[in-house]
Design a protein around this motif. Structure first.
Motif, PDB file in Angstrom:
ATOM      1  N   ARG A 338       7.916  -3.487  -5.941  1.00 20.36           N
ATOM      2  CA  ARG A 338       7.482  -2.977  -7.244  1.00 20.36           C
ATOM      3  C   ARG A 338       6.341  -3.798  -7.839  1.00 20.36           C
ATOM      4  NH1 ARG A 338      12.844  -3.535 -10.473  1.00 20.36           N
ATOM      5  NH2 ARG A 338      12.601  -5.566  -9.461  1.00 20.36           N
ATOM      6  N   ASN A 339       6.121  -4.985  -7.303  1.00 20.51           N
ATOM      7  CA  ASN A 339       5.089  -5.875  -7.823  1.00 20.51           C
ATOM      8  C   ASN A 339       3.717  -5.379  -7.379  1.00 20.51           C
ATOM      9  OD1 ASN A 339       3.343  -7.995  -8.478  1.00 20.51           O
ATOM     10  ND2 ASN A 339       4.894  -9.565  -8.045  1.00 20.51           N
ATOM     11  N   LYS A 340       3.011  -4.708  -8.268  1.00 24.34           N
ATOM     12  CA  LYS A 340       1.734  -4.090  -7.927  1.00 24.34           C
ATOM     13  C   LYS A 340       0.597  -5.099  -7.809  1.00 24.34           C
ATOM     14  CE  LYS A 340       2.957   0.319 -10.089  1.00 24.34           C
ATOM     15  NZ  LYS A 340       2.590   1.336 -11.111  1.00 24.34           N
ATOM     16  N   SER A 341       0.841  -6.333  -8.242  1.00 26.05           N
ATOM     17  CA  SER A 341      -0.216  -7.341  -8.156  1.00 26.05           C
ATOM     18  C   SER A 341      -0.385  -7.870  -6.738  1.00 26.05           C
ATOM     19  CB  SER A 341       0.082  -8.502  -9.104  1.00 26.05           C
ATOM     20  OG  SER A 341       1.250  -9.214  -8.689  1.00 26.05           O
ATOM     21  N   GLN A 344      -1.167  -4.521  -0.725  1.00 35.52           N
ATOM     22  CA  GLN A 344      -0.344  -3.992   0.361  1.00 35.52           C
ATOM     23  C   GLN A 344      -0.503  -4.778   1.662  1.00 35.52           C
ATOM     24  OE1 GLN A 344      -0.602   0.090   2.571  1.00 35.52           O
ATOM     25  NE2 GLN A 344       0.526   0.473   0.676  1.00 35.52           N
ATOM     26  N   ASP A 373       1.963   5.776   2.933  1.00 33.24           N
ATOM     27  CA  ASP A 373       1.845   5.905   1.480  1.00 33.24           C
ATOM     28  C   ASP A 373       2.963   6.781   0.909  1.00 33.24           C
ATOM     29  OD1 ASP A 373      -0.380   4.302   1.515  1.00 33.24           O
ATOM     30  OD2 ASP A 373      -1.820   5.962   1.408  1.00 33.24           O
ATOM     31  N   TRP A 376       6.162   4.876   1.226  1.00 34.00           N
ATOM     32  CA  TRP A 376       6.083   3.707   0.340  1.00 34.00           C
ATOM     33  C   TRP A 376       6.530   4.079  -1.061  1.00 34.00           C
ATOM     34  CZ3 TRP A 376       3.837  -1.280   1.354  1.00 34.00           C
ATOM     35  CH2 TRP A 376       3.654  -2.076   0.231  1.00 34.00           C
ATOM     36  N   ASP A 377       6.050   5.193  -1.576  1.00 35.20           N
ATOM     37  CA  ASP A 377       6.406   5.625  -2.929  1.00 35.20           C
ATOM     38  C   ASP A 377       7.909   5.854  -3.048  1.00 35.20           C
ATOM     39  OD1 ASP A 377       3.761   5.504  -3.676  1.00 35.20           O
ATOM     40  OD2 ASP A 377       3.391   7.662  -3.440  1.00 35.20           O
ATOM     41  N   VAL A 380       9.606   2.459  -3.316  1.00 34.36           N
ATOM     42  CA  VAL A 380       9.451   1.909  -4.665  1.00 34.36           C
ATOM     43  C   VAL A 380      10.487   2.534  -5.600  1.00 34.36           C
ATOM     44  CG1 VAL A 380       7.936   1.776  -6.674  1.00 34.36           C
ATOM     45  CG2 VAL A 380       7.007   1.353  -4.388  1.00 34.36           C
TER      46      VAL A 380
END
Length: 416
Positions: A338-341, A344, A373, A376-377, A380
C-alpha cells in the motif's frame, strides 16, 4: 475456523506467540458455533488451539467447542508439554498433567471422544489439530528405530531471490535421533499412527462410512522437510509454502481413489460443512470460502476463483503477498504494497503461469505488465482489509514477558 481470510480480523500477518495478547476476534462466528445450529451436540478439539491464550474469552470452550484436550501455544515440548518453562497442557479449562508423547495423547483424546459419543442420536464434530511435526524435533525411540536408515540431505527449500525465510519456532536438541531427517520422519510416522487409531475408532463404532474425514496440513514444510518439486517453504507464499497435501474420506458420498486438480483452500472447510449439515446461513459476516462439496464428490471438476496468501512476520518492511487467478500467480515481496512512495521496481515481483509452471521456475512479469498491474491492484485491495490493531510482527514485544502459571487463562470478563 471462520471460512474467512484471517486478514479480515488481523490474524494473517503472523501467528500468536506466547507473549502476545489478543486472539481470534470474538465477533467472528466459528465452525463449531455454526454446527451447533445443526444439532451437533458434541464438538471436540484435541491438539493445538493457537487462537488466543491471554483471556478466557478466547478459550475453545468459549468459541463453540464442548470438549478440549491440548495446548494453547505452538512449539510445546512433546514430552514435558511445556512452553517457556510452564506446563501448556489442558483438559477443558484446567491444567492437565497426563504423561506421554503429545501426539499419542491427542490421538487418544480424539478416540475417547468418538467412543463416548458415536452412539448418540446427534452427529459429532471432532477437530484434531496435531502439533506434529512442528518444532521442536522430538520423537519416541520406537519411532526413531524405524527410520535409522535415513540420513540428512540438503533439501531445496528456496525462498524468492533475496528474501530470507521467516520461520518461527526452533528445533529441540533432545530429538534422540542421529539426524533431523530421521527425527522428522519418526514424528510424522507417530502422527500417521494416531490418525489410523482415529479411523479405527470410527470403524469400530460403525460410523466410518457416514463420517466425513478431511485431512490437510496448515503450511508447507521447513528444513529438514523437503517440498520438492515445489519451490519454497513454510513462511513463503511460493507453492512450497502454501500448497499442501489434503485427503478426504466419506465412503457414503465420495468415491474412493479420486484426484482433485482444482485448487481448494482452508477457507472452504466451513461453507462446505455447512452444506453437509444442511445450514444455509450461519448468521455471521460474509464468507470468503466456497462450498466445494460437488468437487469432492466428483460432480464438478473446476472452480473459477481467486486465492490470496499473505505473510508479514517481520513487519511492513518485508511482506509477501500472492494472488492466484488462473492461469496466473502474482507474488509481490518487500515493503507494504500500500506504500505508494516505494517504486514498483524496488519490490520483488514474480509472475508465473501457474497452470503450466507449478514449480515457479519462469518469472514472466516483464513479459506481461498489464497482467501484473491488474493483479497488483487486487493485492492492494486485499492488503487494505487488514484492520488497525492487527497482530504485530512475530518478534515484537511491548513489555516484559512472563508466562502465565500453567498457562491458565485469566477470566478478565468475569472479574469485572
Amino acid at each position: 475456523m471462520t471460512g474467512r481470510y484471517p486478514i479480515r480480523y488481523g490474524l494473517m500477518r503472523a501467528v500468536l506467540p506466547p507473549w502476545r495478547r489478543g486472539g481470534l476476534d470474538v465477533a467472528e462466528v466459528t465452525m463449531p458455533e455454526v454446527l451447533a445450529q445443526a444439532g451437533y451436540k458434541h464438538r471436540g478439539i484435541f491438539g493445538k488451539w493457537h487462537l488466543g491464550h491471554s483471556d478466557v474469552q478466547y478459550h475453545p470452550l468459549r468459541r463453540g467447542f464442548t470438549e478440549f484436550v491440548g495446548h494453547y501455544n505452538g512449539a510445546i515440548d512433546y514430552f514435558t508439554h511445556q512452553r517457556d518453562g510452564m506446563l501448556d497442557w489442558h483438559r477443558d479449562h484446567e491444567p492437565n498433567r497426563d504423561e506421554g508423547y503429545s501426539t499419542d495423547l491427542i490421538a487418544e483424546a480424539a478416540v475417547q471422544f468418538i467412543n463416548r459419543h458415536a452412539g448418540d442420536d446427534s452427529p459429532l464434530l471432532c477437530y484434531v489439530p496435531f502439533n506434529a511435526p512442528h518444532s521442536p524435533l522430538q520423537a519416541k525411540d520406537e519411532d526413531l528405530a524405524r527410520y535409522r536408515h535415513l540420513t540428512d540431505v540438503e533439501p531445496r527449500l528456496s525462498q524468492p531471490p533475496g528474501r530470507a525465510a521467516q520461520v518461527n519456532g526452533s528445533y529441540g536438541a533432545r530429538d534422540g535421533g542421529k539426524n533431523q531427517r530421521q527425527t522428522l520422519a519418526a514424528m510424522i510416522s507417530s502422527m500417521d499412527q494416531g490418525i489410523g487409531r482415529i479411523l479405527e475408532a470410527l470403524k469400530a463404532n460403525g460410523i466410518d462410512d457416514n463420517t466425513l474425514v478431511w485431512f490437510f496440513s496448515d503450511n508447507g514444510g521447513v528444513a529438514p522437510g523437503d517440498n520438492r518439486p515445489l519451490r519454497g517453504a513454510k513462511a513463503s507464499v511460493l507453492e512450497g509454502g502454501v500448497r499442501v497435501p489434503s485427503a478426504v474420506r466419506w465412503p457414503d458420498r465420495i468415491p474412493a481413489g479420486g484426484k482433485i486438480d482444482t485448487p481448494l483452500a482452508y477457507i472452504d472447510v466451513l461453507p462446505t460443512l455447512m452444506r453437509v449439515a444442511g445450514i444455509e446461513a450461519h448468521g455471521g459476516k460474509p464468507l470468503d470460502g466456497m462450498d466445494v462439496l460437488d468437487v469432492l464428490t466428483g460432480q464438478r471438476e473446476e472452480l473459477r476463483r481467486e486465492l490470496y496468501n499473505y505473510i508479514g512476520q517481520q513487519g511492513e518492511a518485508d511482506e509477501q503477498l500472492a494472488l492466484i487467478d488462473s492461469p496466473w500467480k502474482l507474488i509481490v515481496s518487500g515493503m507494504d504494497i500500500r506504500n505508494k512512495s516505494v517504486p514498483q521496481p524496488e519490490r520483488e515481483i514474480l509472475l508465473f503461469q501457474i497452470n503450466m509452471d507449478p514449480y515457479e521456475e519462469h518469472n514472466v512479469a516483464d513479459m506481461h505488465p498489464q497482467i501484473v498491474d491488474r493483479m497488483w491492484d487486487k493485492l492492494v485491495a486485499f492488503r487494505e482489509l487488514q484492520p488497525a490493531g492487527a497482530v504485530p510482527p512475530y518478534n515484537s514485544r511491548e513489555d516484559r514477558f512472563e508466562p502465565l502459571p500453567d498457562w491458565k487463562m485469566p477470566d478478565h470478563i468475569r472479574s469485572k
